[in-house]
Design a protein around this motif. Structure first.
Motif, PDB file in Angstrom:
ATOM      1  N   TYR A 112       3.770  -8.745   1.431  1.00  0.00           N
ATOM      2  CA  TYR A 112       4.295  -7.905   1.183  1.00  0.00           C
ATOM      3  C   TYR A 112       2.977  -6.969   2.840  1.00  0.00           C
ATOM      4  O   TYR A 112       3.912  -5.141   3.319  1.00  0.00           O
ATOM      5  CB  TYR A 112       4.124  -7.033  -0.006  1.00  0.00           C
ATOM      6  N   LYS A 113       2.239  -6.882   2.712  1.00  0.00           N
ATOM      7  CA  LYS A 113       1.130  -6.063   3.663  1.00  0.00           C
ATOM      8  C   LYS A 113       1.421  -6.891   4.970  1.00  0.00           C
ATOM      9  O   LYS A 113       1.982  -6.011   6.048  1.00  0.00           O
ATOM     10  CB  LYS A 113      -0.163  -6.647   3.714  1.00  0.00           C
ATOM     11  N   GLY A 114       2.849  -7.780   5.635  1.00  0.00           N
ATOM     12  CA  GLY A 114       2.720  -8.609   6.635  1.00  0.00           C
ATOM     13  C   GLY A 114       3.995  -7.897   6.579  1.00  0.00           C
ATOM     14  O   GLY A 114       4.381  -7.484   7.928  1.00  0.00           O
ATOM     15  N   ASN A 119       6.885  -3.407   9.775  1.00  0.00           N
ATOM     16  CA  ASN A 119       7.130  -1.992  10.358  1.00  0.00           C
ATOM     17  C   ASN A 119       6.290  -1.028  10.767  1.00  0.00           C
ATOM     18  O   ASN A 119       6.737  -0.078  12.323  1.00  0.00           O
ATOM     19  CB  ASN A 119       7.282  -0.997   8.972  1.00  0.00           C
ATOM     20  N   GLU A 120       5.098  -1.654  10.525  1.00  0.00           N
ATOM     21  CA  GLU A 120       3.664   0.127  11.788  1.00  0.00           C
ATOM     22  C   GLU A 120       4.547  -0.709  13.149  1.00  0.00           C
ATOM     23  O   GLU A 120       3.987   0.352  14.255  1.00  0.00           O
ATOM     24  CB  GLU A 120       2.688  -0.452  10.962  1.00  0.00           C
ATOM     25  N   GLU A 121       4.111  -1.893  13.580  1.00  0.00           N
ATOM     26  CA  GLU A 121       4.488  -2.416  14.687  1.00  0.00           C
ATOM     27  C   GLU A 121       5.380  -2.376  15.883  1.00  0.00           C
ATOM     28  O   GLU A 121       4.822  -2.349  16.897  1.00  0.00           O
ATOM     29  CB  GLU A 121       4.148  -4.156  14.529  1.00  0.00           C
ATOM     30  N   ASP A 126       8.360   4.911   8.304  1.00  0.00           N
ATOM     31  CA  ASP A 126       8.877   4.750   6.442  1.00  0.00           C
ATOM     32  C   ASP A 126       7.918   3.359   6.861  1.00  0.00           C
ATOM     33  O   ASP A 126       8.684   2.192   7.020  1.00  0.00           O
ATOM     34  CB  ASP A 126      10.473   5.014   6.142  1.00  0.00           C
ATOM     35  N   ALA A 127       6.420   2.984   6.486  1.00  0.00           N
ATOM     36  CA  ALA A 127       5.930   1.857   6.561  1.00  0.00           C
ATOM     37  C   ALA A 127       7.240   0.802   5.599  1.00  0.00           C
ATOM     38  O   ALA A 127       6.745  -0.731   5.440  1.00  0.00           O
ATOM     39  CB  ALA A 127       4.670   1.900   5.953  1.00  0.00           C
ATOM     40  N   ASP A 128       7.533   1.425   4.517  1.00  0.00           N
ATOM     41  CA  ASP A 128       8.108   0.537   3.665  1.00  0.00           C
ATOM     42  C   ASP A 128       9.358  -0.431   3.574  1.00  0.00           C
ATOM     43  O   ASP A 128      10.372  -0.333   2.916  1.00  0.00           O
ATOM     44  CB  ASP A 128       7.741   1.085   1.894  1.00  0.00           C
ATOM     45  N   ARG A 129       9.450   0.688   4.735  1.00  0.00           N
ATOM     46  CA  ARG A 129      11.243   0.381   5.557  1.00  0.00           C
ATOM     47  C   ARG A 129      11.988  -1.006   5.144  1.00  0.00           C
ATOM     48  O   ARG A 129      10.811  -2.143   5.423  1.00  0.00           O
ATOM     49  CB  ARG A 129      11.660   1.027   6.468  1.00  0.00           C
ATOM     50  N   GLY A 130      12.999  -1.589   4.263  1.00  0.00           N
ATOM     51  CA  GLY A 130      13.310  -2.420   4.236  1.00  0.00           C
ATOM     52  C   GLY A 130      12.794  -3.779   3.620  1.00  0.00           C
ATOM     53  O   GLY A 130      13.125  -4.104   2.592  1.00  0.00           O
ATOM     54  N   ILE A 131      11.962  -2.805   3.089  1.00  0.00           N
ATOM     55  CA  ILE A 131      11.235  -3.299   1.244  1.00  0.00           C
ATOM     56  C   ILE A 131      11.416  -3.324   0.055  1.00  0.00           C
ATOM     57  O   ILE A 131      11.557  -2.535  -0.343  1.00  0.00           O
ATOM     58  CB  ILE A 131       9.406  -3.533   1.560  1.00  0.00           C
TER      59      ILE A 131
END
Ligand code: TRP
Length: 337
Positions: A112-114, A119-121, A126-131
């Motif tokens: 999850y963190k990866g 996304n952040e990079e 939205d950091a959760d996009r696609g998760i």
């Protein structure tokens, strides 16, 4: 005497390659022959849905992986071999675990963190996009797989160690909250060898690097793959370094100690790359010929494989159903009478 319970799952998204064989399948089949061990090996096909929404690929991979393990000699009278999706108690247990598992624990899971970091990079707001929730709670499903059967030892790649620790965390919390010794604490077992097999390009053999040699391709495909293994530009007659060479690494994973020593001498004496490739091909092909034939037969007889897996699921459910009944009572979901 109670047997040590060894359990591991194989996510069914790919086609087995030589790295899987050396790193996981071979040691697992060997371990299952130990009379002091009860092994549980299963196709983690619910897990496959997290990464793959292509039903054909999932179905094909399940068939290939099942046929591979059987062709390589897994004794299914001994090992309990099943599909995760044939054991409905597993997702049921997952729910009970979801209700005791801290969300914060899952925030720290590295899959999850990866995904968040990617996304952040990429500058996505939205950091959760696609998760999906599947990806987020993947370790809870894995904990259910393990805790359901009170596994003592869980052979996994290093990237999975964190998940076993999380399973222990959930087990401890459940035992504490419901005041009982419901779950055994599982331990991860990692095999160093799994890091050792190099792929066509000299990096670790892995589906994600697209550098694998399929285990049961045709003879022709095997030869083609071996010819593709990257080598340097040293000429025949020039001494070569075996320790930085994929060809040698792969050969070593299969050959006996004496054969490896002999190959090492051939490197020192300047074996040509063409010759080394031919020798590797011949060696692998001899080794894989008989199981490959068996594999082809099994792929052509899905009813046979289906029957084996169904029987495995029955054996798994013989354990899972009473365990689940106990757990239901523990949390207050037992029958009224
Ligand atoms: N997540 C594991 C992997 O990708 C597969 C798996 C699912 C597993 N459930 C398991 C491994 C339970 C060990 C135990 O490799």
């Amino acid at each position: 005497m109670t047997k040590t319970r060894v359990l591991t799952g194989i996510t069914t998204t790919g086609t087995p390659h030589l790295g899987n064989y050396v790193g996981a399948i071979k040691p697992a089949i060997e371990a299952s022959q130990d009379p002091t061990v009860q092994s549980f090996y299963f196709l983690a096909d619910f897990h496959a849905l997290i990464k793959c929404q292509d039903p054909k690929r999932v179905q094909e991979s399940r068939r290939e992986i099942a046929a591979t393990w059987l062709a390589l000699g897994l004794d299914t009278d001994n090992a309990i071999f099943y599909r995760q999706s044939d054991v409905p108690e597993i997702p049921e247990l997952m729910w009970l675990l979801n209700c005791v598992c801290a969300k914060g624990l899952m925030n720290r899971a590295h899959a999850y963190k990866g995904a968040v970091a990617e996304n952040e990079e990429a500058g996505i707001e939205d950091a959760d996009r696609g998760i999906s929730m599947g990806l987020f709670s993947y370790p809870v499903l894995m904990a259910a797989d393990i805790l359901m059967f009170n596994a003592h030892k869980v052979p996994v790649g290093r990237d999975q160690i964190q998940h076993i620790e999380m399973a222990r965390d959930m087990a401890g919390r459940f035992n504490h909250l419901f005041k009982g010794n419901y779950f055994t604490m599982p331990e991860a077992v990692t095999d160093e060898k799994s890091q050792l097999l190099l792929g066509l390009d000299g990096r670790k053999m892995s589906k994600s690097y697209n550098n694998t040699i399929p285990l049961f391709g045709t003879e022709k495909q095997l030869l083609k793959s071996v010819r593709k293994i990257k080598t340097n530009s040293l000429e025949p007659g020039e001494p070569k370094d075996p320790d930085t060479c994929s060809l040698f690494q792969i050969y070593s994973a299969f050959a006996t100690e004496a054969e490896v020593a002999a190959m090492r001498e051939q490197y020192a004496a300047g074996i040509g790359w063409g010759d080394a490739k031919n020798q590797l091909f011949e060696y692998l092909n001899d080794h894989l010929k008989a199981p490959r034939e068996h594999y082809v037969e099994l792929m052509e007889d899905p009813a046979h494989v289906e029957a084996i897996l169904k029987r495995g699921a029955e054996r798994a459910r013989d354990e899972a159903a009473p365990m689940m009944a106990r757990l239901r009572s523990a949390v207050g979901l037992g029958n009224f009478i």
